[in-house]
Design an enzyme around this catalytic site. Sequence first.
Site, PDB file in Angstrom:
ATOM      1  N   VAL A 207       0.842  -1.202   0.000  1.00 57.00           N
ATOM      2  CA  VAL A 207       0.000   0.000   0.000  1.00 57.00           C
ATOM      3  C   VAL A 207       0.874   1.248   0.000  1.00 57.00           C
ATOM      4  O   VAL A 207       2.079   1.185   0.268  1.00 57.00           O
ATOM      5  CB  VAL A 207      -0.944   0.004   1.231  1.00 57.00           C
ATOM      6  CG1 VAL A 207      -1.936  -1.159   1.157  1.00 57.00           C
ATOM      7  CG2 VAL A 207      -0.148  -0.077   2.527  1.00 57.00           C
TER       8      VAL A 207
ATOM      9  N   THR B 141       4.415  10.791   2.351  1.00 61.34           N
ATOM     10  CA  THR B 141       4.936  11.696   3.377  1.00 61.34           C
ATOM     11  C   THR B 141       3.763  12.260   4.175  1.00 61.34           C
ATOM     12  O   THR B 141       2.730  12.634   3.601  1.00 61.34           O
ATOM     13  CB  THR B 141       5.712  12.854   2.701  1.00 61.34           C
ATOM     14  OG1 THR B 141       6.726  12.280   1.881  1.00 61.34           O
ATOM     15  CG2 THR B 141       6.353  13.778   3.725  1.00 61.34           C
TER      16      THR B 141
ATOM     17  N   ALA C  78      18.061   6.854  -1.787  1.00 58.77           N
ATOM     18  CA  ALA C  78      18.814   8.060  -1.437  1.00 58.77           C
ATOM     19  C   ALA C  78      20.099   8.154  -2.282  1.00 58.77           C
ATOM     20  O   ALA C  78      20.441   9.228  -2.790  1.00 58.77           O
ATOM     21  CB  ALA C  78      19.155   8.052   0.053  1.00 58.77           C
TER      22      ALA C  78
ATOM     23  N   CYS D 198       8.634   8.501  -5.088  1.00 52.34           N
ATOM     24  CA  CYS D 198       9.459   7.899  -4.038  1.00 52.34           C
ATOM     25  C   CYS D 198      10.763   8.604  -3.666  1.00 52.34           C
ATOM     26  O   CYS D 198      11.112   8.621  -2.488  1.00 52.34           O
ATOM     27  CB  CYS D 198       9.757   6.453  -4.386  1.00 52.34           C
ATOM     28  SG  CYS D 198       8.244   5.467  -4.367  1.00 52.34           S
TER      29      CYS D 198
HETATM   30  N1  LIG Z   1       5.794   3.367  -7.497  1.00 52.77           N
HETATM   31  C1  LIG Z   1       6.941   2.742  -7.522  1.00 52.77           C
HETATM   32  O1  LIG Z   1       7.579   2.667  -8.571  1.00 52.77           O
HETATM   33  C2  LIG Z   1       7.504   2.098  -6.318  1.00 52.77           C
HETATM   34  C3  LIG Z   1       6.882   2.206  -5.081  1.00 52.77           C
HETATM   35  N2  LIG Z   1       7.408   1.584  -3.977  1.00 52.77           N
HETATM   36  C4  LIG Z   1       6.708   1.616  -2.682  1.00 52.77           C
HETATM   37  O2  LIG Z   1       5.600   0.709  -2.774  1.00 52.77           O
HETATM   38  C5  LIG Z   1       4.484   1.193  -2.015  1.00 52.77           C
HETATM   39  C6  LIG Z   1       3.271   1.291  -2.919  1.00 52.77           C
HETATM   40  O3  LIG Z   1       3.544   2.256  -3.909  1.00 52.77           O
HETATM   41  P1  LIG Z   1       2.608   2.397  -5.208  1.00 52.77           P
HETATM   42  O4  LIG Z   1       2.261   1.046  -5.718  1.00 52.77           O
HETATM   43  O5  LIG Z   1       3.272   3.365  -6.106  1.00 52.77           O
HETATM   44  O6  LIG Z   1       1.298   3.048  -4.567  1.00 52.77           O
HETATM   45  P2  LIG Z   1      -0.119   3.268  -5.254  1.00 52.77           P
HETATM   46  O7  LIG Z   1      -0.686   4.481  -4.658  1.00 52.77           O
HETATM   47  O8  LIG Z   1       0.017   3.168  -6.746  1.00 52.77           O
HETATM   48  O9  LIG Z   1      -0.967   1.982  -4.801  1.00 52.77           O
HETATM   49  C7  LIG Z   1      -1.321   1.716  -3.485  1.00 52.77           C
HETATM   50  C8  LIG Z   1      -2.694   1.048  -3.463  1.00 52.77           C
HETATM   51  O10 LIG Z   1      -2.961   0.613  -2.131  1.00 52.77           O
HETATM   52  C9  LIG Z   1      -4.358   0.742  -1.904  1.00 52.77           C
HETATM   53  N3  LIG Z   1      -4.603   0.742  -0.464  1.00 52.77           N
HETATM   54  C10 LIG Z   1      -4.219   1.665   0.462  1.00 52.77           C
HETATM   55  N4  LIG Z   1      -4.603   1.292   1.694  1.00 52.77           N
HETATM   56  C11 LIG Z   1      -5.247   0.111   1.560  1.00 52.77           C
HETATM   57  C12 LIG Z   1      -5.870  -0.777   2.478  1.00 52.77           C
HETATM   58  N5  LIG Z   1      -5.884  -0.499   3.785  1.00 52.77           N
HETATM   59  N6  LIG Z   1      -6.440  -1.898   2.013  1.00 52.77           N
HETATM   60  C13 LIG Z   1      -6.424  -2.184   0.691  1.00 52.77           C
HETATM   61  N7  LIG Z   1      -5.845  -1.376  -0.233  1.00 52.77           N
HETATM   62  C14 LIG Z   1      -5.261  -0.249   0.194  1.00 52.77           C
HETATM   63  C15 LIG Z   1      -4.731   2.028  -2.600  1.00 52.77           C
HETATM   64  O11 LIG Z   1      -6.120   2.067  -2.884  1.00 52.77           O
HETATM   65  C16 LIG Z   1      -3.845   1.961  -3.855  1.00 52.77           C
HETATM   66  O12 LIG Z   1      -4.539   1.399  -4.962  1.00 52.77           O
HETATM   67  C17 LIG Z   1       4.939   2.521  -1.413  1.00 52.77           C
HETATM   68  O13 LIG Z   1       5.420   2.281  -0.121  1.00 52.77           O
HETATM   69  C18 LIG Z   1       6.096   2.953  -2.328  1.00 52.77           C
HETATM   70  O14 LIG Z   1       7.030   3.730  -1.640  1.00 52.77           O
HETATM   71  C19 LIG Z   1       8.546   0.828  -4.057  1.00 52.77           C
HETATM   72  C20 LIG Z   1       9.193   0.680  -5.257  1.00 52.77           C
HETATM   73  C21 LIG Z   1       8.729   1.302  -6.484  1.00 52.77           C
HETATM   74  O1  LIG Z   2      11.203   3.235  -4.815  1.00 47.56           O
HETATM   75  C1  LIG Z   2      10.841   3.575  -5.913  1.00 47.56           C
HETATM   76  O2  LIG Z   2       9.755   4.100  -6.178  1.00 47.56           O
HETATM   77  C2  LIG Z   2      11.728   3.427  -7.107  1.00 47.56           C
HETATM   78  O3  LIG Z   2      12.331   4.730  -7.330  1.00 47.56           O
HETATM   79  C3  LIG Z   2      13.152   4.818  -8.483  1.00 47.56           C
HETATM   80  O4  LIG Z   2      12.401   4.490  -9.650  1.00 47.56           O
HETATM   81  P1  LIG Z   2      11.463   5.571 -10.394  1.00 47.56           P
HETATM   82  O5  LIG Z   2      11.210   6.718  -9.482  1.00 47.56           O
HETATM   83  O6  LIG Z   2      10.312   4.816 -10.922  1.00 47.56           O
HETATM   84  O7  LIG Z   2      12.306   6.049 -11.652  1.00 47.56           O
HETATM   85  P2  LIG Z   2      13.843   6.448 -11.857  1.00 47.56           P
HETATM   86  O8  LIG Z   2      14.274   5.892 -13.145  1.00 47.56           O
HETATM   87  O9  LIG Z   2      14.678   6.148 -10.686  1.00 47.56           O
HETATM   88  O10 LIG Z   2      13.759   8.025 -12.033  1.00 47.56           O
HETATM   89  C4  LIG Z   2      13.422   8.877 -10.957  1.00 47.56           C
HETATM   90  C5  LIG Z   2      13.551  10.326 -11.397  1.00 47.56           C
HETATM   91  O11 LIG Z   2      14.931  10.673 -11.574  1.00 47.56           O
HETATM   92  C6  LIG Z   2      15.123  11.221 -12.866  1.00 47.56           C
HETATM   93  N1  LIG Z   2      16.486  10.861 -13.336  1.00 47.56           N
HETATM   94  C7  LIG Z   2      16.895   9.570 -13.290  1.00 47.56           C
HETATM   95  C8  LIG Z   2      18.160   9.230 -13.719  1.00 47.56           C
HETATM   96  C9  LIG Z   2      19.037  10.226 -14.182  1.00 47.56           C
HETATM   97  O12 LIG Z   2      20.213   9.996 -14.567  1.00 47.56           O
HETATM   98  N2  LIG Z   2      18.595  11.513 -14.199  1.00 47.56           N
HETATM   99  C10 LIG Z   2      17.329  11.858 -13.784  1.00 47.56           C
HETATM  100  O13 LIG Z   2      16.969  13.038 -13.809  1.00 47.56           O
HETATM  101  C11 LIG Z   2      14.007  10.614 -13.717  1.00 47.56           C
HETATM  102  O14 LIG Z   2      13.753  11.367 -14.863  1.00 47.56           O
HETATM  103  C12 LIG Z   2      12.865  10.624 -12.731  1.00 47.56           C
HETATM  104  O15 LIG Z   2      12.254  11.884 -12.682  1.00 47.56           O
HETATM  105  C13 LIG Z   2      14.289   3.794  -8.366  1.00 47.56           C
HETATM  106  O16 LIG Z   2      15.065   3.826  -9.566  1.00 47.56           O
HETATM  107  C14 LIG Z   2      13.746   2.390  -8.138  1.00 47.56           C
HETATM  108  O17 LIG Z   2      14.823   1.479  -7.940  1.00 47.56           O
HETATM  109  C15 LIG Z   2      12.826   2.394  -6.915  1.00 47.56           C
HETATM  110  O18 LIG Z   2      12.249   1.121  -6.730  1.00 47.56           O
END
Ligand SMILES: NC(=O)C1=CN([C@@H]2O[C@H](COP(=O)(O)OP(=O)(O)OC[C@H]3O[C@@H](n4cnc5c(N)ncnc54)[C@H](O)[C@@H]3O)[C@@H](O)[C@H]2O)C=CC1
Ligand SMILES: O=C(O)[C@H]1O[C@H](OP(=O)(O)OP(=O)(O)OC[C@H]2O[C@@H](n3ccc(=O)[nH]c3=O)[C@H](O)[C@@H]2O)[C@H](O)[C@@H](O)[C@@H]1O
Length: 475
Positions: free
Chosen positions: A91, A95, A226, A277
């Site tokens: 989920v 922040t 980070a 993120c």
């Molecule tokens: N977006 C990304 O590329 C990445 C995200 N993360 C982490 O993964 C987590 C999820 O991120 P996203 O998938 O982007 O979020 P998202 O906002 O796309 O999806 C989260 C979903 O969880 C659902 N939800 C929330 N509370 C709930 C509950 N109590 N019961 C059932 N459903 C519930 C929401 O309705 C929503 O559809 C976050 O902690 C984020 O930091 C990690 C790596 C990559």
């Molecule tokens: O925790 C997360 O959500 C994810 O965050 C990033 O993935 P994401 O944010 O999807 O995409 P990135 O490719 O990392 O780009 C992040 C931002 O940095 C920018 N970026 C990236 C690389 C670069 O060289 N320069 C730059 O400006 C991208 O345009 C974008 O706005 C990390 O790359 C993933 O490993 C991680 O799982």
Amino acid sequence: MSDEWDVKICCIGAGYVGGPTMAVIAKKCPKVRVCVVDISQKQIDAWNSDKLPIYEPGLPEIVSDCVNKNLFFSTDVDGEIDKADIIFISVNTPTKTKGIGAGRAANIKNCELCARQIAKVANSSKIVVEKSTVPVRTAQAITRVLKSNDKGLDFQVLSNPEFLAEGTAISDLMAPDRVLIGGHQSPEGLAAAEKLVSVYANWVPRERILTTNLWSSELSKLVANAFLAQRVSSINSISALCEATGADVSEISRAVGMDDRIGKRFLQSSVGFGGSCFQKDILNLVYLCETFGLEECAAYWNQVVIMNDYQKKRFSQKMVAQMFNTVTGKKIALLGYAFKKDTGDVRETPSMFVLRDLLEEGARMHVYDPQVSREDMWIEMNYTCGVNHDNTPGLDESVITETDVYAACDGAHALAVLTEWDEFKTLDYERIFKSMAKPAFVFDGRNILDYAKLRDIGFEVHAIGKPDPNKFSDL
Ligand SMILES: NC(=O)C1=CN([C@@H]2O[C@H](COP(=O)(O)OP(=O)(O)OC[C@H]3O[C@@H](n4cnc5c(N)ncnc54)[C@H](O)[C@@H]3O)[C@@H](O)[C@H]2O)C=CC1
Ligand SMILES: O=C(O)[C@H]1O[C@H](OP(=O)(O)OP(=O)(O)OC[C@H]2O[C@@H](n3ccc(=O)[nH]c3=O)[C@H](O)[C@@H]2O)[C@H](O)[C@@H](O)[C@@H]1O
């Protein structure tokens, strides 16, 4: 029926992580039953339709291969929790906007709610996996909530952070650099970790599956983001110095990145990083450092965010300065609104901050993005910038969202490239130049265009960290 499955997985949260991650598990493990549940009916309906709720290359093919075979999307959260052996919590953990730690700490309320729900409805012992990105030691809170059930059930909590990047989620999941699994170092904890290892081992080589203690796993996720964001801020700080000195930031990235110790990835200078993120996770790290009284460490990481804010602001200020210190009443085309290419995600997109700044200067904005809807643009602008088009007179009319990129540029004084979509590299710039007001400005926030060609056509071109030929005669 259920006996035919080796393992039954339930994933709570059908978003950018839950959907693709579970689709790939289903694809790679035909004997595992995977069900993704969410409280949002709209989200689940979209997963069960031809138009998935997120744009991610390669995802529709995998979902259509597996859906209703061993991959299911449902709003029956309780029923699916009860059926599962392994429950992923995926989920959102945004922040905090209010209260203690507002603006920095991550809000783990959704994770806690999931744990409470699991404790309430489960009738058998479960492995509970933190997939969401959380502050270090969250597993302690989750464990306490789960253990306070009065049914005598055992819950093992694991941390299995996700490292996929949007736009490349499927290839990242198919061939991950590593899978990280943290667990309690007790016999039960190690056995639970091994069970999860055996799911990933269906397609990930064993040497890439790393097992650690819980706290290392939780903290590694924050540290990885980070470090990545720090590289972007580092090269962006150098881009400002390049513009002042005539050095070229791409040449610097290449020269520096060829050192194996530094490496070439994530040194692409830009208008700033966006996405849901990077900023959230660094601020989470900053807050953790502060909580433990580590002020210097907090200030060190906070600077990555400060530099990113500076870079976004620097870009919009430069646009105004170059256009004779005023953009009031001028039409400006923004090409790209997603925070990076190959996604429709607009969370914390740098494009939004440039849009906001130019609107404040009185510009007439025309936005084109192949994957972003007008609705999503306004929702994010309201959530992150507090700018609401419904109660700000004239705002809605000041921003036109275009479906045709040439219409967006027609009559514009400037175009700004803010997302690195491939299609922007091959536009008919002769045609665009003819249709624009003169002098016609190009501001490239992604350094993807051919500047020599654009200058030959007649454009005045400004890019990030690129020497301006009007300023340096000795290039
Ligand atoms: N977006 C990304 O590329 C990445 C995200 N993360 C982490 O993964 C987590 C999820 O991120 P996203 O998938 O982007 O979020 P998202 O906002 O796309 O999806 C989260 C979903 O969880 C659902 N939800 C929330 N509370 C709930 C509950 N109590 N019961 C059932 N459903 C519930 C929401 O309705 C929503 O559809 C976050 O902690 C984020 O930091 C990690 C790596 C990559
Ligand atoms: O925790 C997360 O959500 C994810 O965050 C990033 O993935 P994401 O944010 O999807 O995409 P990135 O490719 O990392 O780009 C992040 C931002 O940095 C920018 N970026 C990236 C690389 C670069 O060289 N320069 C730059 O400006 C991208 O345009 C974008 O706005 C990390 O790359 C993933 O490993 C991680 O799982």
